[in-house]
Design a protein around this motif. Structure first.
Motif, short mmCIF file in Angstrom:
data_model
loop_
_atom_site.label_atom_id
_atom_site.label_comp_id
_atom_site.label_asym_id
_atom_site.label_seq_id
_atom_site.Cartn_x
_atom_site.Cartn_y
_atom_site.Cartn_z
N VAL A 138 49.51 -59.04 -65.27
CA VAL A 138 49.85 -59.48 -63.92
C VAL A 138 50.46 -58.35 -63.11
N SER A 139 51.51 -57.74 -63.62
CA SER A 139 52.18 -56.69 -62.85
C SER A 139 51.25 -55.50 -62.61
N GLY A 140 50.38 -55.21 -63.58
CA GLY A 140 49.48 -54.08 -63.44
C GLY A 140 48.50 -54.24 -62.29
N ILE A 141 47.92 -55.44 -62.15
CA ILE A 141 46.90 -55.61 -61.11
C ILE A 141 47.49 -56.04 -59.77
N VAL A 142 48.70 -56.58 -59.79
CA VAL A 142 49.36 -56.92 -58.54
C VAL A 142 50.00 -55.68 -57.91
N GLY A 143 50.46 -54.75 -58.75
CA GLY A 143 51.20 -53.60 -58.27
C GLY A 143 50.55 -52.84 -57.13
N PRO A 144 49.27 -52.43 -57.25
CA PRO A 144 48.65 -51.67 -56.15
C PRO A 144 48.59 -52.44 -54.84
N LEU A 145 48.50 -53.75 -54.90
CA LEU A 145 48.43 -54.54 -53.67
C LEU A 145 49.77 -54.56 -52.94
N LEU A 146 50.85 -54.33 -53.68
CA LEU A 146 52.17 -54.26 -53.05
C LEU A 146 52.53 -52.85 -52.61
N THR A 147 52.06 -51.85 -53.35
CA THR A 147 52.45 -50.46 -53.05
C THR A 147 51.46 -49.73 -52.17
N ASP A 148 50.21 -50.20 -52.11
CA ASP A 148 49.17 -49.48 -51.37
C ASP A 148 48.54 -50.42 -50.35
N PRO A 149 48.91 -50.30 -49.07
CA PRO A 149 48.41 -51.24 -48.07
C PRO A 149 46.92 -51.18 -47.83
N ASP A 150 46.26 -50.09 -48.26
CA ASP A 150 44.82 -49.97 -48.04
C ASP A 150 43.99 -50.64 -49.14
N VAL A 151 44.64 -51.15 -50.18
CA VAL A 151 43.93 -51.80 -51.29
C VAL A 151 43.93 -53.31 -51.08
N ASP A 152 42.75 -53.93 -51.20
CA ASP A 152 42.62 -55.37 -50.98
C ASP A 152 42.29 -56.16 -52.23
N LEU A 153 41.69 -55.53 -53.25
CA LEU A 153 41.32 -56.24 -54.47
C LEU A 153 41.46 -55.29 -55.65
N VAL A 154 42.05 -55.79 -56.74
CA VAL A 154 42.27 -54.97 -57.94
C VAL A 154 41.78 -55.73 -59.16
N LYS A 155 40.89 -55.09 -59.93
CA LYS A 155 40.41 -55.66 -61.18
C LYS A 155 41.17 -55.05 -62.36
N GLY A 156 41.42 -55.85 -63.37
CA GLY A 156 41.95 -55.32 -64.61
C GLY A 156 40.83 -54.65 -65.40
N MET A 157 41.15 -53.56 -66.09
CA MET A 157 40.20 -52.98 -67.04
C MET A 157 40.92 -52.83 -68.38
N TYR A 158 40.15 -52.96 -69.46
CA TYR A 158 40.75 -53.03 -70.78
C TYR A 158 39.66 -52.89 -71.83
N ASP A 159 40.10 -52.65 -73.05
CA ASP A 159 39.19 -52.69 -74.19
C ASP A 159 39.03 -54.14 -74.60
N ARG A 160 37.82 -54.51 -75.03
CA ARG A 160 37.54 -55.89 -75.46
C ARG A 160 36.97 -55.85 -76.87
N PRO A 161 37.81 -55.98 -77.89
CA PRO A 161 37.30 -55.98 -79.27
C PRO A 161 36.50 -57.24 -79.57
N LEU A 162 35.54 -57.11 -80.49
CA LEU A 162 34.74 -58.25 -80.93
C LEU A 162 34.62 -58.18 -82.44
N GLY A 163 35.16 -59.19 -83.12
CA GLY A 163 35.10 -59.22 -84.57
C GLY A 163 35.76 -58.03 -85.23
N GLY A 164 36.81 -57.53 -84.63
CA GLY A 164 37.53 -56.40 -85.18
C GLY A 164 37.00 -55.05 -84.75
N ALA A 165 35.85 -55.03 -84.06
CA ALA A 165 35.26 -53.77 -83.60
C ALA A 165 35.69 -53.50 -82.17
N ALA A 166 36.32 -52.36 -81.94
CA ALA A 166 36.79 -52.01 -80.60
C ALA A 166 35.61 -51.76 -79.67
N GLY A 167 35.77 -52.21 -78.43
CA GLY A 167 34.79 -51.90 -77.40
C GLY A 167 33.50 -52.67 -77.45
#
Length: 314
Positions: A138-167
């Motif tokens: 939450v804080s990660g994706i909300v942060g730019p919208l509070l600190t950077d007035p030119d940003v309108d939408l922020v997506k989270g990015m992350y690793d998504r493991p599947l069955g123990g396999a990273a990515g």
């Protein structure tokens, strides 16, 4: 990759550590912006309570970043609503929002209706099936919208493991969404998780966007936001690792079909092709075909809805 996207990756892709919480809170006080967190939920009693409790503890009690947490229940048959309410969320049932327009199944439908029952200047969407949840999402994706007035939408990015396999998670992203975006909207090729369910945006943007009612909502929102506000108003933040319940192959096939249809409508509005998908299941007599409708309905921008306009006037 386009030079524009390379530049965007260097200037609009951040880590959660780039904005310490004290800086985000200072920006919130300076801008006086309110933050709503929305969890769309369907039969998520095993995880929704922990997510709500962590957000309340970290981002409401320890620091007042989040102003409200709303769980929108889209017809659960388990104890999702009770668990979410006990954890401290305000629970609203999908069918009780804007009853003048009959609700249809789908995640996008729930997100669209949530705009009517939240008040935040910034709306943050978090999927309700996340495991080992961190409030950094939450804080990660909300942060730019509070600190950077030119940003309108922020997506989270992350690793998504599947069955123990990273990515290896995000199969629909890799097999459907990423090829579509690279071929047809190459400006969006820099998004690591274009279909991710964790993102935040200014209400002033969300209320102008149409919402595909089903699985196509994330792709549709990215494409429409690109056309409405431009690439530099979009951003992404690395929040680590996302663990959640994975769906089976046939469910992913239906998801991919809906995403393709969402893209197709944006490429050629009005050029209708049979919006259905046939899959096969083995039974004692052989393979049985099962045909599913591909959810192509879209809700109009919330700014056009009379009840929403009345609320803003009030």
């Amino acid at each position: 990759m386009l030079e524009e996207v390379e530049r965007w990756l260097a200037t609009r892709s951040w880590s959660v550590t780039d904005r310490p919480l004290h800086r985000i809170m200072a920006a919130k006080r300076a801008t006086n912006r309110s933050v709503s967190v929305v969890l769309p939920a369907l039969n998520e009693e095993a995880t929704v309570g922990d997510i709500v409790a962590i957000i309340r503890h970290d981002l409401m009690h320890q620091v007042p970043l989040v102003d409200e947490i709303v769980v929108v229940d889209s017809g659960s048959t388990d104890r999702t609503s009770e668990v979410a309410a006990a954890a401290g969320a305000r629970v609203v049932h999908r069918d009780d929002i804007l009853p003048r327009i009959p609700a249809v199944p789908g995640k996008g439908e729930v997100l669209w209706r949530s705009l009517l029952v939240t008040t935040g200047d910034i709306v943050c969407f978090i999927d309700a099936d996340l495991k080992e949840f961190s409030s950094d999402f939450v804080s990660g994706i909300v942060g730019p919208l509070l600190t950077d007035p030119d940003v309108d939408l922020v997506k989270g990015m992350y690793d998504r493991p599947l069955g123990g396999a990273a990515g290896q998670g995000g199969r629909v992203t890799e097999l459907m969404a990423r090829p579509l975006l690279n071929m047809h909207w190459p400006q969006l090729a820099g998004f690591v998780q274009p279909l991710g369910g964790e993102y935040a945006a200014r209400r002033s943007l969300l209320e102008q966007l149409p919402f595909p009612v089903g699985y196509g909502v994330e792709l549709g929102m990215l494409v429409d936001a690109l056309h409405l506000v431009g690439l530099d108003a979009l951003a992404q933040v690395d929040v680590g690792v996302r663990k959640h319940r994975h769906q089976d192959g046939q469910a992913l096939g239906r998801m991919a079909a809906a995403i393709y249809r969402t893209a197709q409508l944006r490429l050629a509005r009005g050029h209708l092709i049979r919006p259905s998908l046939t899959q096969f299941e083995r039974n004692p007599d052989g393979f049985e075909p099962r045909t599913y409708s591909v959810d192509t309905e879209e809700r109009p921008p919330m700014a056009e809805i009379a009840e929403y306009q009345s609320r803003k006037v009030a």
